[in-house]
Every structure is written in C-alpha cells, then in structure tokens.
Design a protein around this motif. Structure first.
Motif, PDB file in Angstrom:
ATOM      1  N   GLN A  31       0.565   5.846  -0.066  1.00  0.00           N
ATOM      2  CA  GLN A  31      -0.264   7.038  -0.033  1.00  0.00           C
ATOM      3  C   GLN A  31      -0.224   7.713  -1.398  1.00  0.00           C
ATOM      4  O   GLN A  31       0.801   7.695  -2.097  1.00  0.00           O
ATOM      5  CB  GLN A  31       0.216   8.015   1.029  1.00  0.00           C
ATOM      6  N   GLU A  32      -1.331   8.299  -1.737  1.00  0.00           N
ATOM      7  CA  GLU A  32      -1.408   9.057  -2.988  1.00  0.00           C
ATOM      8  C   GLU A  32      -0.255  10.052  -3.052  1.00  0.00           C
ATOM      9  O   GLU A  32       0.108  10.663  -2.041  1.00  0.00           O
ATOM     10  CB  GLU A  32      -2.751   9.797  -3.011  1.00  0.00           C
ATOM     11  N   ALA A  33       0.326  10.173  -4.249  1.00  0.00           N
ATOM     12  CA  ALA A  33       1.425  11.096  -4.550  1.00  0.00           C
ATOM     13  C   ALA A  33       2.797  10.585  -4.111  1.00  0.00           C
ATOM     14  O   ALA A  33       3.818  11.186  -4.470  1.00  0.00           O
ATOM     15  CB  ALA A  33       1.205  12.483  -3.968  1.00  0.00           C
ATOM     16  N   THR A  39      -4.362   1.670  -8.194  1.00  0.00           N
ATOM     17  CA  THR A  39      -4.799   0.518  -7.403  1.00  0.00           C
ATOM     18  C   THR A  39      -5.132  -0.625  -8.340  1.00  0.00           C
ATOM     19  O   THR A  39      -5.984  -0.506  -9.224  1.00  0.00           O
ATOM     20  CB  THR A  39      -6.027   0.896  -6.558  1.00  0.00           C
ATOM     21  N   VAL A  98      -3.615   2.125  -3.370  1.00  0.00           N
ATOM     22  CA  VAL A  98      -3.214   3.517  -3.196  1.00  0.00           C
ATOM     23  C   VAL A  98      -4.273   4.199  -2.347  1.00  0.00           C
ATOM     24  O   VAL A  98      -5.449   4.249  -2.713  1.00  0.00           O
ATOM     25  CB  VAL A  98      -3.075   4.235  -4.549  1.00  0.00           C
ATOM     26  N   HIS A  99      -3.827   4.738  -1.206  1.00  0.00           N
ATOM     27  CA  HIS A  99      -4.737   5.388  -0.268  1.00  0.00           C
ATOM     28  C   HIS A  99      -4.769   6.894  -0.488  1.00  0.00           C
ATOM     29  O   HIS A  99      -3.727   7.510  -0.739  1.00  0.00           O
ATOM     30  CB  HIS A  99      -4.290   5.103   1.166  1.00  0.00           C
ATOM     31  N   PRO A 100      -5.970   7.485  -0.376  1.00  0.00           N
ATOM     32  CA  PRO A 100      -6.051   8.947  -0.541  1.00  0.00           C
ATOM     33  C   PRO A 100      -5.439   9.668   0.659  1.00  0.00           C
ATOM     34  O   PRO A 100      -5.288   9.092   1.730  1.00  0.00           O
ATOM     35  CB  PRO A 100      -7.557   9.209  -0.641  1.00  0.00           C
ATOM     36  N   ASP A 141       4.647   9.360  -7.928  1.00  0.00           N
ATOM     37  CA  ASP A 141       3.436  10.174  -7.844  1.00  0.00           C
ATOM     38  C   ASP A 141       2.189   9.284  -7.944  1.00  0.00           C
ATOM     39  O   ASP A 141       1.315   9.475  -8.813  1.00  0.00           O
ATOM     40  CB  ASP A 141       3.446  11.231  -8.951  1.00  0.00           C
ATOM     41  N   SER A 142       2.084   8.313  -7.073  1.00  0.00           N
ATOM     42  CA  SER A 142       1.006   7.316  -7.136  1.00  0.00           C
ATOM     43  C   SER A 142      -0.368   7.980  -7.171  1.00  0.00           C
ATOM     44  O   SER A 142      -0.623   8.975  -6.480  1.00  0.00           O
ATOM     45  CB  SER A 142       1.083   6.391  -5.922  1.00  0.00           C
ATOM     46  N   GLN A 143      -1.247   7.403  -7.980  1.00  0.00           N
ATOM     47  CA  GLN A 143      -2.608   7.901  -8.113  1.00  0.00           C
ATOM     48  C   GLN A 143      -3.602   6.810  -7.719  1.00  0.00           C
ATOM     49  O   GLN A 143      -3.279   5.619  -7.759  1.00  0.00           O
ATOM     50  CB  GLN A 143      -2.849   8.347  -9.562  1.00  0.00           C
ATOM     51  N   LEU A 144      -4.810   7.237  -7.359  1.00  0.00           N
ATOM     52  CA  LEU A 144      -5.813   6.265  -6.939  1.00  0.00           C
ATOM     53  C   LEU A 144      -6.065   5.226  -8.027  1.00  0.00           C
ATOM     54  O   LEU A 144      -6.337   4.054  -7.739  1.00  0.00           O
ATOM     55  CB  LEU A 144      -7.120   6.976  -6.564  1.00  0.00           C
ATOM     56  N   SER A 183       0.845  -1.183   0.000  1.00  0.00           N
ATOM     57  CA  SER A 183       0.000   0.000   0.000  1.00  0.00           C
ATOM     58  C   SER A 183       0.885   1.239   0.000  1.00  0.00           C
ATOM     59  O   SER A 183       2.042   1.191   0.425  1.00  0.00           O
ATOM     60  CB  SER A 183      -0.942   0.010   1.206  1.00  0.00           C
TER      61      SER A 183
END
Lengths: 116, 117
Positions: free
Chosen positions: A14-16, A87, A114-116, A81-84, A12
């Motif tokens: 976090q976003e971004a 997932t 990916v968590h907001p 820069d992970s985005q929702l 998992s």
C-alpha cells in the motif's frame, strides 16, 4: 558460476507503507559489487542503489536502503514510504571482477505494485 | 546525463533473416553489453566488450555475434534469425565512477522488442 536469486516474483504494498525485496547470491569472490535496478513499465532500466562488498555500512539513497549481509550472501532492498511511482520490476545484480571490468549477473526480477 | 540509444524500439523480422541491432552511447564508456530480457528469466548476458574490437561471450552467445568498431557503438547481429530469438534486447554501457571507487554502474538503453515470425 555466480547465481542471483530473487525469491519473490511478485509483491504488492500500500502507498506510504514499507516493503522489502529479497535477493541472495552465490559466489566465492571476496571483491564484488551489488546493485538494485528498477524498470518502470515501458521505461528504461535505472540504478536504484549500489553496495560495495568491502563496505560494512549499508547503502542508503533517500527512501531506499539495503540490508547487506555478506556472510549470509544476502542483499535485500527496503523501500520506505512507498509511492505509486515505485511500481516497477526490480532486479538485483551481482558484479564480479573479470579482466579489466566487472561482469554482471542479474536475478529474475520482482514485480512490485504499489496500491493507492 | 549518460545517454544510451538503440536503433529501433520495435522490429519485426522473418525467420532466416540477418538482423542488426545497434547501440550507441555518448559518455565514452569503455564497457558495453548486450542482454536479452524474457519474462520470468530476467536479464541474460549475450556478449560484452571491454574496448574497441574486443568482445567476450556472455551466458547465452549461441546464435549471436557482435561488432565494436568504434568505442561508442556496439552492434548485435543475429546471423539467421529464429523464432526463439523473439525477445526484448537491452544494451548497456559502464565505466568506473569518477570517484575512483569503481562499481561499474550500468546505463541502459530503452530496449528493442524483436519479433521473429
């Protein structure tokens, strides 16, 4: 026999933030291809990125890049820069030449949330 | 865009039935593949085909057969379905990239979730 190992069943982020998914493979071949595929929930599997074994330069596709270490037989995927929408289940795949084509072997997958 | 279609998204069959799963691709790809996908096991190759009327066994062919009479169509057959064949079945096709660099990127269908009771 070729084997592909994804040692992280679940991850998992976090976003971004940035996350790296690991993949190792075992082969005696010198000519082969490596892929990362993405399977979003209830949606079709799609290609994320491809690496030819003869190329030393690591492949990149926008926010996705790989760290290909041929001697170590390692092929990790970095998502920046992970985005929702990232997932998904991610599968590492190894393809070796056989006859007129390439034969695939897939890893067991890493579930990325990916968590907001 | 390449499109790979599978005849059913969901299928429920009884033990002992003969089951046909159909896959069609519209990009004139030479290679077609059948996989089964199970949680924790990833994708396992059942059969693949290089060309019309050609077939090769993958890693888990037992209990399955295939047919490829036309280039665009690849069928998976369960001769006598059993409960341990309950799974998600994925079809894929591939061909060398137009650039000539090869790579054989796989294009996948949406999958058929088969339940055998």
């Amino acid at each position: 026999a070729q084997t592909v190992t994804q040692s992280q069943p679940e991850m998992s982020v976090q976003e971004a933030e940035t996350v790296t998914l690991s993949c190792t493979y075992d082969t005696s071949e010198s000519n082969y291809y490596l892929f990362w595929y993405k399977q979003p929930p209830s949606r079709q599997m799609i290609l994320v990125i491809r690496q030819e074994a003869y190329k030393q330069q690591n492949a990149t596709e926008n926010r996705f890049s790989v760290n290909f270490q041929k001697a170590a037989k390692s092929f990790s995927l970095k998502i920046s820069d992970s985005q929702l929408g990232d997932t998904a289940m991610y599968f590492c795949a190894f393809m070796k030449p056989s006859g007129g084509s390439y034969i695939p072997t897939f890893g067991r997958g890493t579930s990325l949330i990916v968590h907001p | 865009d390449v499109k790979v279609t599978q005849s059913s998204r969901y299928l429920v069959k009884r033990t002992g039935e003969k089951v046909f799963l159909e896959c069609v691709q519209d990009m004139d790809h030479e290679n077609m593949f059948w996989y089964r996908q199970d949680p924790g096991l990833g994708l396992r190759l059942i059969y693949f085909s290089y060309d019309v009327k050609m077939k090769e066994k993958g890693d888990i062919p037992e209990g399955y057969s295939v047919s490829r009479e036309k280039k665009e169509r690849f069928s998976l057959i369960l001769e006598s379905a059993s409960t341990n064949q309950t799974s998600m079945y994925l079809c894929a096709s591939s061909s060398p990239t137009l650039s000539g660099a090869g790579g054989y990127e796989q294009y996948f269908g949406p999958g058929t979730r088969l339940t055998v009771t």
